[in-house]
Write an enzyme that holds these catalytic residues in place. Structure first.
Site, PDB file in Angstrom:
ATOM      1  N   LYS A  26      66.636  59.516 117.395  1.00 36.46           N
ATOM      2  CA  LYS A  26      67.529  58.355 117.305  1.00 36.46           C
ATOM      3  C   LYS A  26      66.845  57.186 118.001  1.00 36.46           C
ATOM      4  CE  LYS A  26      72.163  56.768 118.564  1.00 36.46           C
ATOM      5  NZ  LYS A  26      73.505  57.173 119.036  1.00 36.46           N
ATOM      6  N   LYS A  31      69.702  50.407 125.294  1.00 32.91           N
ATOM      7  CA  LYS A  31      69.651  51.867 125.382  1.00 32.91           C
ATOM      8  C   LYS A  31      68.215  52.397 125.324  1.00 32.91           C
ATOM      9  CE  LYS A  31      74.375  52.342 123.638  1.00 32.91           C
ATOM     10  NZ  LYS A  31      75.335  53.167 122.899  1.00 32.91           N
ATOM     11  N   LYS A  56      67.705  58.672 112.706  1.00 35.55           N
ATOM     12  CA  LYS A  56      68.645  57.550 112.693  1.00 35.55           C
ATOM     13  C   LYS A  56      68.016  56.343 113.370  1.00 35.55           C
ATOM     14  CE  LYS A  56      73.020  56.292 114.803  1.00 35.55           C
ATOM     15  NZ  LYS A  56      73.999  56.683 115.777  1.00 35.55           N
TER      16      LYS A  56
HETATM   17  N1  FVT Z   1      76.515  57.889 117.160  1.00 38.31           N
HETATM   18  C1  FVT Z   1      76.833  57.290 115.937  1.00 38.31           C
HETATM   19  C2  FVT Z   1      76.309  55.917 115.843  1.00 38.31           C
HETATM   20  O1  FVT Z   1      75.798  55.395 116.816  1.00 38.31           O
HETATM   21  C3  FVT Z   1      76.390  55.205 114.526  1.00 38.31           C
HETATM   22  C4  FVT Z   1      75.622  53.951 114.511  1.00 38.31           C
HETATM   23  C5  FVT Z   1      75.857  53.051 113.332  1.00 38.31           C
HETATM   24  O2  FVT Z   1      76.448  53.408 112.308  1.00 38.31           O
HETATM   25  O3  FVT Z   1      75.423  51.906 113.449  1.00 38.31           O
END
Ligand code: FVT
Ligand code: MG
Length: 353
Positions: free
Chosen positions: A221, A244, A275
């Site tokens: 992430k 972060k 992600k």
């Molecule tokens: N833990 C889930 C997310 O941070 C989603 C982020 C996003 O859709 O921008």
């Protein structure tokens, strides 16, 4: 399909007549366009497909009754009270979407330094899981594990002197995962990027008898600008102090993503995730090729917002851009996609069948 937009495009490739005869054909043995000449031919050689089975639908839940509140920065996405989340769960089931993901908007008065509300067995997420699983036991429900929807500072973990504490945070996340598993959640998805949390959560789930609760780890992430609208949706945009980058990954790195994924697999992750999505397709491909694990990708809020906003302005064909972006994830090697487009894409896929 092809006739939808007027004259069938393949007719333009029919046996050559006047115009064609006027010039000498190039001496080409290989003409890649032959395989693209008609819709049936394109279907025949198509390498990747998107189906409703590939979709996970993230939803936002909020306190209240019978209300849907639009998230301004995510056109088409609403915050849902629990009863409405149950209705959207029904829609997911009818659309053959296998799994939904739940994210809470926590009232500012319930947020504190240590994210206590995350451990409340009656918090919005747990209420929603119970209500949804009761009516739709066969629909998969995924719960995020992290403290950011619950902390007054908007960080995913505990803070001391401006530092995010790793091991202390993991201890809280383990409790949060157990609370969610007890509510009936099927997939625990740690999104916090603390070191060692997957192993700690797996051990605690097993000890508590939740042997079948899966873990989908947000393994790679990245610290991304594309999360902005999500923070609006869960109400942590205004409260977030700093960034972060001490726990989420540096967008310059992809070897590091492989090391992160390898660790999470070793710690017991059943599925791994990259992600955001579109700026990290290369990472999806490397992860899939290296580990051959069920690999997921999150098309995050900012990616959704870009497409939705451009479409709403008439600058792009929103439906086609949506489908192209989702198919791109499949081509990159993803087995599934968390996307706010899930219901819209599923409706389109059903209609085309
Ligand atoms: N833990 C889930 C997310 O941070 C989603 C982020 C996003 O859709 O921008
Ligand atoms: Mg990690």
């Amino acid at each position: 399909m092809a006739i939808k937009f007027g004259r069938p495009i393949e007719m333009r490739d029919a046996p050559r007549r006047q115009a064609a005869l006027a010039s000498t054909p190039l001496d080409l043995a290989i003409r890649p366009r032959r395989n693209r000449k008609a819709e049936w031919a394109r279907r025949l050689v198509r390498e990747n497909v998107l189906t409703t089975d590939d979709l996970i639908w993230p939803m936002f839940v909020v306190d209240g009754h019978n209300t849907r509140t639009p998230v301004t920065s995510m056109p088409g996405v609403d915050r849902l009270t629990v009863d409405q989340a149950v209705r959207d769960a029904e829609r997911a089931a009818k659309l053959s979407i296998p799994c939904i993901a739940l994210f809470p908007y926590t009232e500012p008065s319930l947020r504190d330094e240590i994210g206590s509300e995350a451990l409340n067995p009656n918090n919005l997420v747990c209420q929603s899981v119970r209500a949804i699983k009761k009516e739709f036991p066969d629909l998969g429900v995924l719960c995020d594990v992290a403290l950011d929807p619950f902390t007054s500072h908007g960080h995913d973990g505990l803070i001391e002197d401006g530092r995010i504490l790793n091991d202390e945070t993991v201890a809280v996340l383990v409790k949060q995962a157990l609370v969610q598993a007890e509510a009936g959640c099927d997939v625990i998805a740690p999104s916090d990027m603390m070191d060692g949390r997957v192993g700690a959560i797996r051990e605690a789930l097993d000890e508590a008898g939740f042997l079948d609760v899966q873990i989908m780890s947000y393994a790679a992430k990245y610290a991304s600008a594309f999360y902005g609208p999500f923070r609006d949706a869960i109400g942590s945009a205004k409260t977030l102090t700093g960034d972060k980058r001490t726990y989420q990954m540096d967008s310059a790195n992809s070897d590091e993503a492989l090391r992160e994924v390898e660790l999470d697999i070793a710690e017991g992750a059943d599925m791994v995730m990259v992600k955001p999505g579109m700026p990290y397709l290369d990472v999806v491909r490397r992860v899939k090729d290296t580990f051959a694990m069920p690999t997921f990708v999150y098309q995050v809020s900012g990616e959704y917002a870009m497409i939705a906003a451009a479409a709403n302005n008439g600058w792009i064909d929103g439906d086609r851009a949506m489908m192209e972006s989702l198919l791109g994830f499949k081509r990159a090697g993803a087995d599934g996609i968390l996307t706010y487009f899930a219901p819209k894409a599923a409706e389109k896929l059903k209609a085309e069948r």
